[in-house]
Design a protein around this motif. Structure first.
Motif, mmCIF file in Angstrom:
data_model
loop_
_atom_site.group_PDB
_atom_site.id
_atom_site.type_symbol
_atom_site.label_atom_id
_atom_site.label_comp_id
_atom_site.label_asym_id
_atom_site.label_seq_id
_atom_site.Cartn_x
_atom_site.Cartn_y
_atom_site.Cartn_z
ATOM 1 N N PRO A 72 -6.643 8.754 -0.061
ATOM 2 C CA PRO A 72 -6.496 7.896 -1.240
ATOM 3 C C PRO A 72 -5.258 7.010 -1.083
ATOM 4 O O PRO A 72 -4.320 7.334 -0.347
ATOM 5 C CB PRO A 72 -6.319 8.890 -2.386
ATOM 6 N N PHE A 73 -5.232 5.893 -1.800
ATOM 7 C CA PHE A 73 -4.104 4.984 -1.686
ATOM 8 C C PHE A 73 -3.956 4.192 -2.980
ATOM 9 O O PHE A 73 -4.883 4.092 -3.789
ATOM 10 C CB PHE A 73 -4.281 4.027 -0.502
ATOM 11 N N TYR A 132 0.849 -1.188 0.000
ATOM 12 C CA TYR A 132 0.000 0.000 0.000
ATOM 13 C C TYR A 132 0.887 1.241 0.000
ATOM 14 O O TYR A 132 1.870 1.306 0.744
ATOM 15 C CB TYR A 132 -0.897 0.047 1.234
ATOM 16 N N SER A 133 0.506 2.235 -0.806
ATOM 17 C CA SER A 133 1.211 3.515 -0.834
ATOM 18 C C SER A 133 0.219 4.634 -0.629
ATOM 19 O O SER A 133 -0.858 4.645 -1.232
ATOM 20 C CB SER A 133 1.932 3.711 -2.176
ATOM 21 N N ARG A 134 0.584 5.587 0.255
ATOM 22 C CA ARG A 134 -0.196 6.796 0.466
ATOM 23 C C ARG A 134 0.795 7.937 0.439
ATOM 24 O O ARG A 134 1.646 8.044 1.321
ATOM 25 C CB ARG A 134 -0.924 6.758 1.806
ATOM 26 N N GLY A 135 0.697 8.773 -0.603
ATOM 27 C CA GLY A 135 1.696 9.822 -0.769
ATOM 28 C C GLY A 135 3.064 9.195 -0.977
ATOM 29 O O GLY A 135 3.249 8.332 -1.839
ATOM 30 N N ASP A 136 4.045 9.595 -0.158
ATOM 31 C CA ASP A 136 5.400 9.066 -0.311
ATOM 32 C C ASP A 136 5.694 7.942 0.674
ATOM 33 O O ASP A 136 6.845 7.557 0.870
ATOM 34 C CB ASP A 136 6.438 10.179 -0.142
ATOM 35 N N VAL A 137 4.651 7.404 1.320
ATOM 36 C CA VAL A 137 4.816 6.316 2.280
ATOM 37 C C VAL A 137 4.306 5.013 1.665
ATOM 38 O O VAL A 137 3.169 4.941 1.204
ATOM 39 C CB VAL A 137 4.051 6.599 3.586
#
Length: 327
Positions: free
Chosen positions: A112-113, A89-94
Motif C-alpha cells: 500500500p502507498f 509517495y510514502s510507503r510505511g516510514d519511507v
C-alpha cells in the motif's frame, strides 16, 4: 505461476483513453489501476491514456489540480516517470519525492502507498509478476516470486534512472504485440531486467559468495558449446537466458560468465548474431519476400535497431541484400 497470475492479474483493459474530471475521474482511475486509490482533492481535468501489451503497459496520466491519495496495494508493479510537476509517495516510514525528470517505483503487489501531487503529468509503466519473474529466472532459477523485494524505491544511481527512462522511451514507441510471441517475450524480459538493474533489490544484491564461486567454476568451454548447439537448434523460438541455461545444466550466471570468458559476448548477444545471420540467409535464398518478413520471423521488432545491427555486421543494408538476391 498460475496461482500467482490468478491473484495478481494484469491491468484490466487492453487500451484505455479517458478525459474528464470530478467523481467520474476518481472512479475511472480506481478501475484503471485495479485497486482503491482513495483520491481526495478537487480533481480538475484528468487525462489518461494506456497502451497495454500483455504483461507490460505504458500509461500517460495528467492531473491538473492538487490531489492526495491513500491507496491499497496494486496487483502489479508501477514505475512512475515524472514528466511535469512533482509527486510524493510514502510507503510505511519511507517517503520519496520526485519532480520533472525523476523516476520512482511507486507501487506493487502487497505494498500500500500514500502521497500527493500539486498537479502533474507522469508516464506509468506497469509490469506484472509473470514478466518480472521471467526476468528473475534468468538470474536465479526457481527464485520464489513472493520473496522478491526492493530495498529502495528510487534508482540506484542517476545513470540507472536515465537508462530506465531511455529504455522505456524506446520500448513504449515500438513494443511488439502478442501476435509476435518471440519478440514480445524478449522485449518483456528486457524491461524486467532493466527494472531489476534500476532499483536495489534482494535478487541481484543478495547472492552468496559460494554460489558465485560455483558459477565461475562451471563457466567452461563445454558449457558454451552446449549452449551454441541448443541455440542453433531452435533460433526461431523464444529463448531466454534461463531457458538456455537449463538446457546446458548450468545457472544463468555461469552461462554469462562462460560466454564472456570464452567468446567475449553475452549469450543473448550470440543469439542475436545467429538470428541476424539467419535473416540474411532468408533474404538471399528468397524464403523472405521482404525485409520486414525476414526480421519479424527471427524476433527483430524494432526496424531501426535491426537495420543498424545488420549494417554493422554485414556492412550493407538488408534491402541491398534482398535486392541483390532478386537481381
Amino acid at each position: 505461476m498460475s496461482e500467482l497470475m490468478a491473484r495478481r492479474g494484469s491491468p484490466p483493459a487492453v487500451d484505455l483513453d479517458f478525459e474528464g474530471g470530478g467523481d467520474e475521474a476518481r472512479h475511472w482511475l480506481d478501475t484503471a489501476y485495479g485497486t482503491t486509490l482513495r483520491l481526495t482533492g478537487r480533481m480538475g481535468a484528468v487525462s489518461h491514456h494506456r497502451r497495454d501489451h500483455g504483461g507490460v503497459a505504458f500509461d500517460q496520466l495528467r492531473i491538473d489540480s492538487p490531489v492526495d491519495f491513500d491507496s491499497d496495494a496494486m496487483p502489479f508493479l508501477v514505475v512512475v516517470d515524472v514528466l511535469h510537476g512533482a509527486i510524493e509517495y510514502s510507503r510505511g516510514d519511507v517517503t520519496d519525492r520526485r519532480h520533472d525528470g525523476g523516476t520512482v517505483l511507486a507501487a506493487g503487489w502487497d505494498m500500500p502507498f500514500a502521497g500527493r501531487g500539486e498537479g502533474y503529468e507522469v508516464r506509468n509503466t506497469t509490469i506484472t509478476a509473470e514478466v518480472l519473474t521471467a526476468a528473475v529466472e534468468d538470474v536465479v532459477p526457481d527464485y520464489p516470486w513472493e520473496h522478491i523485494s526492493f530495498t529502495s524505491f528510487v534508482p540506484r544511481t542517476p545513470e540507472a534512472g536515465a537508462r530506465w527512462r531511455a529504455t522505456v522511451d524506446q520500448m513504449s514507441a515500438s513494443f511488439p504485440g502478442l501476435d509476435a510471441p518471440l519478440a514480445h517475450g524478449e522485449a518483456s524480459r528486457l524491461l524486467g531486467h532493466t527494472l531489476l538493474q534500476t532499483f536495489p533489490n534482494n535478487v541481484l544484491d543478495g547472492t552468496p559468495g559460494r554460489e558465485l564461486q560455483r558459477d565461475a567454476r562451471d563457466a567452461t568451454p563445454s558449457a558454451v558449446l552446449r549452449a551454441q548447439r541448443f541455440i542453433e537448434s531452435c533460433p526461431d523460438q523464444d529463448l531466454s537466458l534461463a531457458v538456455i541455461a537449463r538446457a546446458c545444466r548450468v545457472t544463468p550466471r555461469a552461462l554469462q560468465y562462460a560466454f564472456r570468458r570464452h567468446l567475449g559476448c553475452t549469450p543473448m548477444a550470440y543469439v542475436r548474431r545467429v538470428r541476424l545471420d539467419l535473416v540474411r540467409q532468408s533474404l538471399r535464398d528468397g524464403s523472405a519476400l521482404t525485409v520486414s518478413d525476414g526480421a519479424a520471423r527471427f524476433g527483430f521488432y524494432n526496424p531501426g535497431r535491426f537495420a543498424t545491427e545488420y549494417r554493422r555486421v554485414f556492412e550493407e543494408n538488408p534491402s541491398e541484400t534482398l535486392h541483390r538476391a532478386g537481381g
